[in-house]
Design an enzyme around this catalytic site. Structure first.
Site, PDB file in Angstrom:
ATOM      1  N   GLU A 102       0.770   3.714   2.046  1.00 13.36           N
ATOM      2  CA  GLU A 102       1.049   4.088   3.324  1.00 13.36           C
ATOM      3  C   GLU A 102       2.218   3.427   3.978  1.00 13.36           C
ATOM      4  OE1 GLU A 102      -3.465   4.519   3.155  1.00 13.36           O
ATOM      5  OE2 GLU A 102      -1.799   3.327   2.401  1.00 13.36           O
ATOM      6  N   CYS A 151       0.832  -1.203   0.140  1.00 12.23           N
ATOM      7  CA  CYS A 151       0.018   0.089  -0.072  1.00 12.23           C
ATOM      8  C   CYS A 151       0.966   1.305   0.025  1.00 12.23           C
ATOM      9  CB  CYS A 151      -1.031   0.236   1.225  1.00 12.23           C
ATOM     10  SG  CYS A 151      -2.171  -1.411   1.409  1.00 12.23           S
ATOM     11  N   CYS A 196      -5.985   1.219   5.008  1.00 10.28           N
ATOM     12  CA  CYS A 196      -6.609  -0.056   5.421  1.00 10.28           C
ATOM     13  C   CYS A 196      -6.080  -0.532   6.823  1.00 10.28           C
ATOM     14  CB  CYS A 196      -6.170  -1.113   4.446  1.00 10.28           C
ATOM     15  SG  CYS A 196      -4.185  -1.508   4.476  1.00 10.28           S
TER      16      CYS A 196
END
Length: 151
Positions: free
Chosen positions: A61, A59, A97
Site C-alpha cells: 500500500e 508494504c 497494517c
C-alpha cells in the site's frame, strides 16, 4: 467519478493480484499487492519490498501510494484492493497494517475522500471504509491551529 460496480471492483482486485506477482519477499515469503483506484479511473499498483533490515521494508500500500503521488495522483482516492499470500498464492483476507492505514488516510485526506477498502483473500473479500479501519485517525486536520502550525 468512477462507478464502483462489481465489475470495477473485480478489475481492482485483479490489478492487486497482478501486483502481488512483483513482490520482493525473500524473508517472509509473504507477497502482497495493492491497487489504488482514483476518481479519474486511474489504477496505481504496488507490491511489498522487503529488506534484510526488516524495519526498512515497504508494504504494498505504501509503495502504491508513493507511485501514485509520483504520478500526480494526490486526490480522488476512492478504493483500495489488497491481496496477499505465501509465495504469491492468495491466502486469507489481508488488510492494511496500521502504518499503511495512516498512509492511506493521508492520501485520502488530500482529496477529502473515505475510500472503500477491499481486503481480499483466496475466496472472499471484506469491504469497509477506511474510516472504519482507522477510527479517530490522526491526519492533516489535527495539525491545523496546533503548536506546529504557528496558530
Amino acid at each position: 467519478m468512477v462507478d464502483l460496480d462489481e465489475t470495477r471492483k473485480a478489475d481492482l482486485i485483479a490489478a492487486a493480484r497482478e501486483a502481488m506477482t512483483h513482490a520482493y519477499a525473500p524473508y517472509s515469503h509473504f507477497h502482497v499487492g495493492a491497487a489504488l483506484l482514483f476518481a479519474d479511473g486511474t489504477i496505481v499498483t504496488g507490491s511489498n519490498f522487503e529488506n534484510a533490515s526488516y524495519g526498512l521494508s515497504l508494504c504494498a500500500e505504501t509503495s502504491a501510494a508513493t507511485c501514485a503521488s509520483h504520478g500526480g495522483h494526490r486526490a480522488g482516492l476512492i478504493a483500495v484492493a489488497i491481496v496477499g499470500g505465501t509465495e504469491g498464492v492468495p491466502a486469507g483476507v489481508v488488510g492494511p497494517c496500521g502504518r499503511c492505514r495512516q498512509i492511506l488516510n493521508e492520501l485520502a485526506a488530500l482529496g477529502g475522500t473515505d475510500p472503500l477498502i477491499l481486503s481480499t483473500g483466496a475466496d472472499e473479500t471484506v469491504e469497509m471504509r477506511l474510516s472504519a479501519l482507522l477510527p479517530l485517525a490522526f491526519g492533516p486536520a489535527n495539525l491545523e491551529n496546533g503548536p506546529l502550525s504557528g496558530g
